[in-house]
Design a protein around this motif. Structure first.
Motif: not given
Length: 398
Positions: A226-227, A218-221, A234-237
């Motif tokens: 967020p600001e 569970a992580a963002q790309t 992080y990466g593209q996926t």
């Protein structure tokens, strides 16, 4: 099949396949990096190429990790395997070997090519320590220094009296890679996705009835951040999320966790939290959650859904990540709000500060996940064979 074909001048001469140390990997792997750099220097002088080799540590932040790994396996001329006891129990090393072998065998059918795999002995190993499939390989060519066979690369690097033999060994390996690459003349070709392969060193096929441990990321790309959150980790996926990224650790968390589980004898299934629905009780599940993930509306919603049937979780709070450290109190509160039941489970770890701490925390989370799974899943006892009646004893017949 993955692996983008590269122009001949950009192809790496070799792909370095190695196992990370189980004890203090950030310290031990520093010596692997030194060996790699020394080998590239000598091979660069021997070939005049600007791209002598590939090692996964050179993948930059924010890159598409699986794609670049597949590119290197699809285009390298030689596969250099750094033999050690840890190498042959590493599921990922076995998959790298299997991917290259499929490419090599597919292009060498009917041809008398020499082997495009060159072993490099990181630690000395006897024949009985090697898998049957590699015992016939010439692990130490006769012209190499005797200390190399006796001590391995790690030994002759650490012991000052072998300094000259270390330099000679690296130079001879560079020349061997150059010669073997010319003899094999192996063209580029796509390779299978590593996730679809079984380790080349695995024993009997795994019991299909035994569930894999699911690792849910569970992580963002990079495009979701967020600001106030930079893209370095992080990466593209989601699969490229690398919360402990630094000079001594460049492995995405999913792959790092998969390697640890392989060492423990477990099969692993890595998936992003957005890859299909979460089915409670389907398999032992461990949630690896970015402290910043709850700030994403979509991911936050999925976390709350997962928490209805809680799972063991690990939240990496990298002590070297200044942004996470500065927002630690707020991030902890947001995670507690999204995953109150999961965070309270025995085996969950909400503030894992380093890659070493993660290596210690994961087995505990996995054990708890398996225990909970076995308590809740339906167990089917073996069928009772049909009755054959009560046996009787009879005397001998004459």
């Amino acid at each position: 099949m993955p692996g983008r074909i590269q122009p001949d001048e950009r192809r790496p001469h070799f792909f370095l396949s190695y196992a990370r140390s189980r004890y203090r990997p950030e310290e031990s792997d520093r010596w692997v990096v030194k060996f790699y750099n020394d080998l590239c220097t000598d091979l660069g002088h021997a070939t005049g190429t600007q791209n002598p080799g590939f090692m996964d540590r050179q993948i930059p932040a924010g890159s598409e990790w699986p794609d670049l790994l597949a590119d290197a396996l699809a285009n390298c001329r030689i596969f250099v395997a750094l033999f050690s006891p840890a190498y042959f129990v590493s599921d990922y090393c076995g998959k790298e070997w299997a991917a290259f072998m499929k490419r090599y065998q597919g292009q060498s059918a009917g041809l008398a090519r020499p082997s495009a795999i060159i072993p490099a002995m990181w630690t000395p190993m006897g024949l009985k320590e090697l898998p049957d499939s590699v015992r016939t390989m010439q692990n130490v060519p006769p012209a190499f220094p005797p200390a190399y066979e006796a001590e391995g690369l790690y030994g002759i690097m650490k012991l000052g009296r072998f300094r000259e033999q270390y330099k000679e060994t690296v130079l001879r390996l560079a020349n061997l890679i150059k010669e073997r690459a010319a003899e094999c003349a192996l063209p580029s070709s796509p390779v299978p996705t590593l996730e679809t392969l079984r380790s080349a060193f695995a024993g009997d096929p795994p019991d299909a009835r035994r569930p894999a441990v699911r690792l849910t990321l569970a992580a963002q790309t990079i495009g979701q951040l967020p600001e106030g959150r930079g893209p370095y980790y992080y990466g593209q996926t989601t699969r490229e999320w690398t919360p402990y990224r630094g000079p001594d650790h460049t492995t995405p968390i999913g792959r790092f966790a998969e390697e640890i589980l392989g060492e423990l004898g477990h099969r692993a299934e890595v998936k992003g939290v957005d890859e299909g629905p979460h089915e409670p009780g389907e398999a032992p599940n461990v949630l690896l959650v970015d402290p910043w993930a709850a700030r994403d509306e979509g991911i936050g919603k999925r976390l709350r859904q997962i928490d209805r049937d809680p799972v063991t979780m690990i939240a990496p709070f990298n002590s070297g990540d200044a942004e996470t450290a500065a927002a630690s109190a707020e991030l902890t509160e947001e995670l507690d709000e999204a995953l109150p039941r999961s965070g309270a489970l025995q085996g969950s770890a909400k503030h894992v500060s380093s890659a070493g701490a993660f290596r210690s925390a994961l087995p505990k989370a996995v054990n708890e996940a398996i225990t909970r799974y076995l308590k809740t899943t339906n167990v089917h006892p073996p069928r009772t064979p049909p009755s054959m009646g009560r046996p009787t004893l009879q005397g001998p017949e004459f």
